[in-house]
Design an enzyme around this catalytic site. Structure first.
Site, PDB file in Angstrom:
ATOM      1  N   GLY A 279       0.836  -1.202   0.000  1.00 17.36           N
ATOM      2  CA  GLY A 279       0.000   0.000   0.000  1.00 17.36           C
ATOM      3  C   GLY A 279       0.865   1.244   0.000  1.00 17.36           C
ATOM      4  O   GLY A 279       2.000   1.236   0.468  1.00 17.36           O
ATOM      5  N   GLU A 280       0.308   2.328  -0.560  1.00 18.36           N
ATOM      6  CA  GLU A 280       1.080   3.563  -0.629  1.00 18.36           C
ATOM      7  C   GLU A 280       0.137   4.759  -0.575  1.00 18.36           C
ATOM      8  O   GLU A 280      -0.919   4.764  -1.212  1.00 18.36           O
ATOM      9  CB  GLU A 280       1.897   3.587  -1.923  1.00 18.36           C
ATOM     10  N   GLY A 281       0.506   5.759   0.218  1.00 20.57           N
ATOM     11  CA  GLY A 281      -0.305   6.966   0.347  1.00 20.57           C
ATOM     12  C   GLY A 281       0.568   8.215   0.251  1.00 20.57           C
ATOM     13  O   GLY A 281       1.739   8.138  -0.105  1.00 20.57           O
TER      14      GLY A 281
ATOM     15  N   PHE B 215       1.648  10.279   2.667  1.00 22.33           N
ATOM     16  CA  PHE B 215       2.657  10.433   3.698  1.00 22.33           C
ATOM     17  C   PHE B 215       3.335   9.113   4.084  1.00 22.33           C
ATOM     18  O   PHE B 215       4.286   9.121   4.852  1.00 22.33           O
ATOM     19  CB  PHE B 215       2.043  11.044   4.964  1.00 22.33           C
ATOM     20  N   ALA B 216       2.830   8.010   3.587  1.00 25.74           N
ATOM     21  CA  ALA B 216       3.355   6.730   4.067  1.00 25.74           C
ATOM     22  C   ALA B 216       3.326   5.650   2.998  1.00 25.74           C
ATOM     23  O   ALA B 216       2.574   5.727   2.024  1.00 25.74           O
ATOM     24  CB  ALA B 216       2.548   6.272   5.282  1.00 25.74           C
ATOM     25  N   LYS B 217       4.155   4.656   3.216  1.00 23.42           N
ATOM     26  CA  LYS B 217       4.185   3.457   2.385  1.00 23.42           C
ATOM     27  C   LYS B 217       4.043   2.262   3.327  1.00 23.42           C
ATOM     28  O   LYS B 217       4.596   2.268   4.425  1.00 23.42           O
ATOM     29  CB  LYS B 217       5.511   3.386   1.634  1.00 23.42           C
ATOM     30  N   VAL B 218       3.282   1.244   2.905  1.00 24.65           N
ATOM     31  CA  VAL B 218       3.081   0.066   3.744  1.00 24.65           C
ATOM     32  C   VAL B 218       3.708  -1.142   3.053  1.00 24.65           C
ATOM     33  O   VAL B 218       3.442  -1.399   1.883  1.00 24.65           O
ATOM     34  CB  VAL B 218       1.586  -0.201   4.012  1.00 24.65           C
TER      35      VAL B 218
ATOM     36  N   LYS C  88       4.268   0.114   8.322  1.00 34.06           N
ATOM     37  CA  LYS C  88       3.935   1.426   7.769  1.00 34.06           C
ATOM     38  C   LYS C  88       5.141   2.352   7.945  1.00 34.06           C
ATOM     39  O   LYS C  88       5.641   2.519   9.062  1.00 34.06           O
ATOM     40  CB  LYS C  88       2.702   2.006   8.456  1.00 34.06           C
TER      41      LYS C  88
ATOM     42  N   ASP D   3     -11.939   8.831   7.242  1.00 30.00           N
ATOM     43  CA  ASP D   3     -11.887   8.330   5.859  1.00 30.00           C
ATOM     44  C   ASP D   3     -12.415   6.892   5.808  1.00 30.00           C
ATOM     45  O   ASP D   3     -11.815   6.015   5.203  1.00 30.00           O
ATOM     46  CB  ASP D   3     -10.447   8.385   5.329  1.00 30.00           C
TER      47      ASP D   3
END
Length: 440
Positions: free
Chosen positions: A20-22, A24-27, A42, A136
């Site tokens: 996962g990727e957003g 502010f962060a990558k998982v 995370k 969210d």
């Protein structure tokens, strides 16, 4: 022959693929090397956190999340920090997203949807009671475990930049447009509790209808529909379900149904089972404080390791016949190299070779699953030097090549004979090898 693989480690965790990727962060998927337990790691960039002045907000929410231990919320295990990164270790949930279940199978029966919704409300109620708001909520953030139980992910971590002002309200518009409450859109401040409940209502509608209650390609038209709660329940819903959804999707947050009213609603109460779990009061927040005080003494070790080079399994097995010393003989004399296979880990093989070589008077140098063994005493043709390299045949099978790099071949043969005795417990013996031993 392929190149060696690079294996990344953060503290005791072996880091794998990105899941996962957003913003502010990558998982990333990771595994605890001590217990073998899979986790989700995370990773937040400290520079971005400081740039957006989010450090205190993140610290507070992470500390709160670590204290939250609920069966329907993804568990936060620990927090680690390095010079440049913040690492949040989370429970790894294997059943996929609730969103995928809807996409693949369409709308659910009211009974199935009710079970998931009950678990969602349990989680939301618990977290709200501790001052944590999701902001969210949507099917993509609802995961399922192996047993089909719902797990809310990123609770308190998905909208990290939001701040509660002096009026007690949140003021930043966030979330996915289709699931956002009307009061979030009008930019006059909103209560995190009622806004989350609106999103829960949209999720319930999607579960039982199979489509969104508010949808429009034009964003302004979408906002208008949300603000006026312009939706129609599908005809297949029961009267009690339609009435219940209408009470949640009330555009006025003041008159919108509360969690207490949800828990007492007739449709909701069918087969309802309150969550049973024990809260542990002794949870430590020392790791959180250490990360955000940036204590160098507590910085986690980040390192990259090369894994053994991979080779064709059939080729390697045909080349290797265990520790049979006959492999070292040729018609013309002695071979200068031999091989054996092992089901032990590469690191265990290296340690065993080192333990065996040092008492025989060899100095040992190691790098990237290759070893150089140098005899400190000179032999007939100078110092005997032996090179070893480990190749990966399969995840649980390695081949070890032992080769004379320098010195007398006869001395190499004698050395290998002594080495083989010390390595018997790590060598993989085939059925043929076992039968050969029995006949001797």
């Amino acid at each position: 022959m392929s190149q060696p693989k690079i294996k990344r480690r953060v503290g005791k965790y072996e880091v794998g693929r990105t899941i996962g990727e957003g913003t502010f962060a990558k998982v990333k998927f990771a595994r605890n090397s001590e217990t073998g337990e899979p986790v989700a790691l995370k990773i937040l960039d400290k520079e971005k956190v400081l740039k957006h002045k989010m450090a205190e907000q993140i610290r507070r929410e992470i500390a709160t999340m670590k204290l939250i231990k609920h069966p329907n919320v993804v568990q936060l295990y620990e927090v680690m920090g390095s010079k440049t990164k913040i690492y949040i270790v989370l429970e790894f949930v294997t059943g996929g997203e609730l969103f995928d279940k809807i996409v693949n199978h369409g709308r659910m029966s009211e009974n199935e949807a009710r079970r998931y919704f009950q678990q969602l409300i349990n989680a939301v109620d618990y977290c709200h009671s501790r001052g944590v708001y999701h902001r969210d909520l949507k099917p993509e953030n609802l995961l399922l475990d192996t047993y089909g139980n719902l797990k809310v992910s990123d609770f308190g971590l998905s909208a990290l930049s939001q701040q509660v002002r002096d009026d007690g309200l949140l003021h930043t518009t966030c979330g996915t447009p289709n699931y956002v409450a009307p009061e979030v859109l009008n930019d006059r401040g909103y209560d995190g509790v009622t806004a989350d409940l609106w999103s829960c209502g949209v999720i319930l509608f999607v579960l039982v209808a199979g489509y969104l209650p508010f949808d429009d390609p034009n964003l302004m038209n979408l906002y208008k529909k949300i603000s006026g709660a312009e939706f129609t329940c599908p005809p297949w819903l029961s009267f009690s379900a339609r009435k219940f959804i209408s009470r949640i999707l009330d555009p006025n947050p003041v008159t919108r149904i509360t969690i207490a009213e949800i828990l007492s609603d007739e449709w909701f109460k069918v087969d309802y089972k309150p969550p049973v779990f024990i809260e542990k009061a002794e949870t430590s927040l020392d790791d959180v404080e250490a990360v955000f005080k940036d204590c160098e003494n507590h910085h986690v070790t980040e390192k990259k390791e090369q894994q053994p080079t991979s080779m064709n399994a059939f080729k390697l097995i045909s080349m290797s016949k265990g520790l049979n010393l006959e492999n070292l003989f040729e018609d013309q004399g002695f071979k200068r190299e031999t091989r054996f296979t092992s089901k032990s880990s590469a690191n265990e093989i290296i340690n065993k070779i080192e333990e065996a070589a040092k008492p025989l008077g060899f100095d040992v140098q190691k790098k990237n699953y290759k070893m150089r063994l140098a005899n400190v005493k000179a032999g007939r043709k100078g110092n005997l030097n032996v090179s070893t390299e480990i190749f990966q045949v399969a995840p649980s099978l390695h081949m070890v090549e032992v080769r004379k790099a320098r010195g007398d071949t006869l001395e190499f043969h004698k050395f290998y004979k002594n080495l083989s005795t010390c390595l018997e417990d790590v060598v993989w013996k085939t059925e043929d090898d076992m039968q050969t031993q029995e006949t001797k």
